[in-house]
Motif scaffolding. Structure first.
Motif, PDB file in Angstrom:
ATOM      1  N   UNK A   1       0.810  -1.213   0.000  1.00  9.57           N
ATOM      2  CA  UNK A   1       0.000   0.000   0.000  1.00  9.57           C
ATOM      3  C   UNK A   1       0.839   1.256   0.000  1.00  9.57           C
ATOM      4  N   UNK A   2       0.148   2.381   0.003  1.00  9.59           N
ATOM      5  CA  UNK A   2       0.846   3.669  -0.098  1.00  9.59           C
ATOM      6  C   UNK A   2       1.742   3.931   1.111  1.00  9.59           C
ATOM      7  N   UNK A   3       1.514   3.202   2.190  1.00 13.56           N
ATOM      8  CA  UNK A   3       2.381   3.352   3.358  1.00 13.56           C
ATOM      9  C   UNK A   3       3.790   2.840   3.122  1.00 13.56           C
ATOM     10  N   UNK A   4       4.000   2.116   2.022  1.00 10.84           N
ATOM     11  CA  UNK A   4       5.309   1.540   1.735  1.00 10.84           C
ATOM     12  C   UNK A   4       6.087   2.333   0.677  1.00 10.84           C
ATOM     13  N   UNK A   5       5.586   3.511   0.345  1.00 15.22           N
ATOM     14  CA  UNK A   5       6.222   4.280  -0.736  1.00 15.22           C
ATOM     15  C   UNK A   5       7.702   4.522  -0.450  1.00 15.22           C
ATOM     16  N   UNK A   6       8.016   4.859   0.778  1.00 18.35           N
ATOM     17  CA  UNK A   6       9.410   5.165   1.116  1.00 18.35           C
ATOM     18  C   UNK A   6      10.317   3.964   0.853  1.00 18.35           C
ATOM     19  N   UNK A   7       9.857   2.775   1.279  1.00 17.96           N
ATOM     20  CA  UNK A   7      10.668   1.563   1.070  1.00 17.96           C
ATOM     21  C   UNK A   7      10.774   1.200  -0.416  1.00 17.96           C
ATOM     22  N   UNK A   8       9.668   1.464  -1.153  1.00 20.84           N
ATOM     23  CA  UNK A   8       9.630   1.053  -2.568  1.00 20.84           C
ATOM     24  C   UNK A   8      10.345   2.048  -3.473  1.00 20.84           C
ATOM     25  N   UNK A   9      10.592   3.208  -2.938  1.00 20.23           N
ATOM     26  CA  UNK A   9      11.067   4.337  -3.739  1.00 20.23           C
ATOM     27  C   UNK A   9      12.252   4.005  -4.661  1.00 20.23           C
ATOM     28  N   UNK A  10      13.283   3.418  -4.078  1.00 20.51           N
ATOM     29  CA  UNK A  10      14.520   3.197  -4.849  1.00 20.51           C
ATOM     30  C   UNK A  10      14.296   2.203  -5.991  1.00 20.51           C
ATOM     31  N   UNK A  11      13.635   1.069  -5.651  1.00 25.51           N
ATOM     32  CA  UNK A  11      13.393   0.053  -6.679  1.00 25.51           C
ATOM     33  C   UNK A  11      12.453   0.595  -7.762  1.00 25.51           C
ATOM     34  N   UNK A  12      11.517   1.425  -7.338  1.00 21.84           N
ATOM     35  CA  UNK A  12      10.566   1.999  -8.291  1.00 21.84           C
ATOM     36  C   UNK A  12      11.303   2.955  -9.236  1.00 21.84           C
ATOM     37  N   UNK A  13      12.170   3.738  -8.665  1.00 23.66           N
ATOM     38  CA  UNK A  13      12.937   4.690  -9.475  1.00 23.66           C
ATOM     39  C   UNK A  13      13.838   3.964 -10.476  1.00 23.66           C
ATOM     40  N   UNK A  14      14.321   2.782 -10.092  1.00 25.83           N
ATOM     41  CA  UNK A  14      15.186   1.998 -10.986  1.00 25.83           C
ATOM     42  C   UNK A  14      14.402   1.196 -12.023  1.00 25.83           C
ATOM     43  N   UNK A  15      13.091   1.322 -11.987  1.00 25.43           N
ATOM     44  CA  UNK A  15      12.266   0.596 -12.962  1.00 25.43           C
ATOM     45  C   UNK A  15      12.082  -0.873 -12.620  1.00 25.43           C
ATOM     46  N   UNK A  16      12.386  -1.257 -11.392  1.00 25.11           N
ATOM     47  CA  UNK A  16      12.245  -2.664 -11.013  1.00 25.11           C
ATOM     48  C   UNK A  16      10.853  -2.987 -10.482  1.00 25.11           C
ATOM     49  N   UNK A  17      10.125  -1.960 -10.092  1.00 25.05           N
ATOM     50  CA  UNK A  17       8.810  -2.187  -9.495  1.00 25.05           C
ATOM     51  C   UNK A  17       7.689  -1.526 -10.279  1.00 25.05           C
ATOM     52  N   UNK A  18       6.558  -2.208 -10.281  1.00 29.25           N
ATOM     53  CA  UNK A  18       5.348  -1.624 -10.847  1.00 29.25           C
ATOM     54  C   UNK A  18       4.199  -1.942  -9.914  1.00 29.25           C
TER      55      UNK A  18
END
Lengths: 294, 439
Positions: B290-307
């Motif tokens: 959920x949106x509460x995990x944005x901080x943790x997901x941030x790096x992987x998302x920025x690297x294009x590893x997460x959707x």
């Protein structure tokens, strides 16, 4: 000195503080729980008087409670095996060595002073499946399938695993008590046994262990008491699960009262635990008293 | 000797009386109280809050900032916070305060039995009316507002801690490697899990030790198909798991995911923190987050590893439009008995500054439809379209069900997920729970 201790007032003075504290915190609590057990109460709002209906339901319809009683029995047996017999074996081992004794003694005692939360965290990591914990990693050397062995989340193993962790935590405590008892066995008895031709095993079996029998009985009572009302390890490690597979009477009581918000019913479970503990304690005392007479 | 005894007794008596008097005269944290717990007008010294959570929880971060600033401006003493982390501990504490009619000015409260208990003793402010009073009702996200509607009277008594939206995070790199698409329906989802498992991957991470995580899978289908109709009818004993198509789909889904090995090994002993660490540490292909995990997901998302993708549709059934669970987290209640002019002022101040504190301090979505500030994590902007037009809130079964039935279902869903019982056995047991617990 003898006279002053013989005076009733002095005896009363020594006994009264403990008696008052015990009455306030134990007897009053039990009476209070007994009172609540006669009601249907969610913890907020009005209470509805039920009489003994909570007990009728508990003893006639609640199958989970009886399974938790069975789990508690198994849990207690495992704890006695590990803490009393394991503790005795470790104590004997300590009496047989001369080097590193103090170091080993301290090492075995460390889990006793570590908090239950930390112990459970350590075992959760050790027994982890994803990622593979140390235990499974080691076991997988012998059989690769054991890498995926579930310990805590397996309904057949969660109870013994929780009992093992409890046993591990307190083993050191009973080891120290046994060790103190064993080194207190008079040398003359040991020497007499040696003169009679007893080997080391026989010395322990026929002289030292019978000599410390009261200590063994006392430790059994302590472990019995501790295990029957054990809560923390089971709750922290498995939360009584999966399902109710490692649910103990005390965790069940907690869930009923504080999670299900059935304070009345939870109190009835608490009263049942008190009754079971008393009965088991009395039966155990009778058995051991009979042994003493023999 | 006799004089000594009298002196000792007198001393003990004085100590006892002074202790009792000290207790009677003790000022509560928010000012002096009369016997009913009401504060006398004009005597407020500080604002008190009881919060479920730690110092890293959203409510604490936001309220700490706003209350401190407000108290400084109004010349009040610093606000007093009481934090209780464990859910059961918090409920016990709240019950204690409710029973003794000694609730603090602000307290965390779930929408259900607890808010009803607070309502029964007239200790909860109607937040809907207050939002209307200050003209902020229309500014609040409709789905979040809807989430806190009282089941009995339709009023809103709780203020949302934030806007939480939930979705599946997936590993883009793994999906790309096997040429996989994100699923639109639950059948596609299960096929996807099978493919991933066949490729030797762990399809899905779940924190099975947490009650709500497995319950999400149980309640996805009933939510998409009926919103809150099934769960309310189940509670009212008008509907059964055994006969309701949506509920049966939910039970079947959890059973399949658990027994086909689509969850990680030992999932029932994985707590939320461990699951978070697993997924962001590179284990598993999908995770319901959920949106509460944005901080943790941030790096992987920025690297294009997460959707991310929303909750799939139930195949062959009519699903509601909203497919992203939106909720307001644990509600915040205001004590009506201490809701004086200062508290009214604070409420307005809080509403006007809540979004700023949410985005800049707590790093969560605001429950108000205020424009997002610039410079936030890119995920904030990408996630917003998921809930922008949502009007239907997520329906948390753990809020709606009575505690006893919830506890029973939690134990039973573990057996279902482990395959220790079939969906039919689970459904029969679930139908019995609500009957037993209503007696």
């Amino acid at each position: 000195m003898q006279n002053s201790f013989g005076r009733k007032k002095v005896i009363l003075m020594f006994l009264l503080p403990a008696f008052i504290i015990y009455t306030l915190f134990v007897v009053v609590s039990v009476i209070w729980a007994g009172y609540y057990s006669l009601f249907d109460w969610s913890g907020v709002g009005d209470k509805t008087f039920l009489g003994i209906r909570n007990y009728v339901h508990l003893f006639t319809k609640d199958t989970i409670f009886w399974s938790t009683a069975a789990h508690t029995l198994v849990y207690t047996i495992i704890c006695i095996l590990i803490q009393v017999f394991g503790g005795l074996v470790f104590a004997i081992f300590l009496t047989r060595i001369t080097r590193f004794r103090a170091g080993l003694q301290t090492l075995y005692y460390v889990p006793v002073v570590i908090s239950s939360v930390a112990i459970c965290q350590i075992f959760t990591k050790l027994l982890s499946v994803t990622p593979i914990g140390v235990i499974n990693a080691v076991l997988s050397i012998f059989n690769p399938d054991l890498a995926f062995m579930e310990w805590i989340s397996n309904d057949a193993l969660s109870l013994p695993v929780a009992a093992f962790v409890e046993g591990y935590k307190y083993l050191g405590l009973y080891m120290v008590i046994f060790y103190a008892a064993l080194i207190g066995v008079p040398k003359e008895l040991e020497e007499a046994a040696i003169v009679d031709g007893a080997n080391v095993v026989q010395q322990y079996l026929h002289v030292k262990i019978p000599y410390i029998r009261p200590v063994i009985v006392a430790n059994c009572v302590l472990v019995l008491n501790g295990s029957l009302r054990s809560f923390d390890i089971s709750y922290l490690l498995t939360k009584g699960g999966p399902g109710n597979s490692s649910e103990l009477m005390s965790t069940y009581m907690y869930k009923q009262a504080f999670t299900s918000m059935k304070y009345g019913y939870g109190s009835a479970v608490a009263m049942a635990i008190v009754a079971i503990c008393l009965i088991v304690g009395l039966v155990f005392r009778k058995i051991t008293e009979r042994g003493d007479e023999e | 000797m006799r004089a000594k005894k009298i002196a000792a007794l007198a001393l003990a008596g004085v100590m006892l009386i002074s202790t009792v008097l000290a207790g009677c005269g003790k000022e509560t944290s928010s000012g002096s109280e009369n016997n009913s717990g009401n504060k006398s007008a004009g005597e407020r010294k500080k604002i008190t809050a009881l919060i479920r959570g730690s110092e890293t929880s959203t409510t604490y971060i936001v309220l700490k900032k706003l209350l401190t600033k407000f108290s400084e401006e109004k010349g009040l003493e610093p606000p007093e916070f009481e934090l209780v982390s464990g859910d059961a501990d918090y409920v016990t504490k709240l019950q204690l305060y409710i029973n003794s009619n000694a609730l603090p000015d602000i307290y965390g409260c779930a929408n259900g039995a607890l808010s009803k208990a607070a309502k029964d003793i007239d200790s909860i402010v109607n937040i809907g009316d207050e939002l209307e009073r200050i003209g902020k009702k229309e500014d609040m996200n409709k789905a979040v507002y809807d989430f806190f509607k009282d089941a009995d009277d339709g009023n809103v008594y709780l203020f949302p801690e934030s806007l939480n939206c939930e979705f599946f995070l997936y590993r883009k790199d793994i999906f790309k490697k096997y040429n996989l698409e994100t699923p639109k329906t639950w059948n596609e989802f299960l096929e996807l899990c099978k493919t991933l498992k066949d490729k030797g991957e762990i399809p899905l991470i779940v924190a099975g030790k947490e009650n709500w995580q497995l319950m999400r899978y149980l309640s996805f289908a009933p939510w998409r198909m009926t919103k809150d109709q099934f769960i309310l009818d189940y509670i009212g004993q008008k509907e059964k798991f055994q006969t309701n198509t949506a509920a049966k789909s939910g039970a079947e889904l959890l059973y399949t995911l658990g027994t086909e090995g689509y969850f990680q090994g030992g999932f029932l002993s994985t707590d939320y923190t461990a699951a978070t660490d697993l997924f962001f540490g590179g284990t598993g292909c999908m995770w319901y987050s959920g949106s509460g995990q944005i901080t943790q997901a941030s790096e992987m998302y920025a690297n294009g590893e997460l959707g991310f993708f929303p909750v799939p549709d139930v195949d062959g059934e009519e699903d509601m439009d909203t497919n992203t669970p939106i909720h307001g987290g644990f509600g915040t209640a205001f004590n009506v008995q201490t809701y004086d002019d200062t508290m009214k002022e604070f409420f307005q101040y809080m509403c006007e500054n809540y979004s700023e504190a949410c985005y800049n301090d707590a790093k969560v979505f605001s429950p108000f439809n205020d424009p997002m500030p610039e410079g936030l994590d890119p995920m904030f902007y990408d996630l917003q379209p998921l809930f922008e037009k949502a009007t239907d809130a997520w329906v948390s079964w753990d809020d709606k069900l009575d505690s006893a039935t919830l506890t029973n279902l939690v134990d039973e869903q573990q057996k279902l997920a482990q395959g220790k019982e079939t969906p039919e056995e689970f459904e029969a047991a679930a139908d019995q729970f609500i009957i037993n617990n209503s007696k």
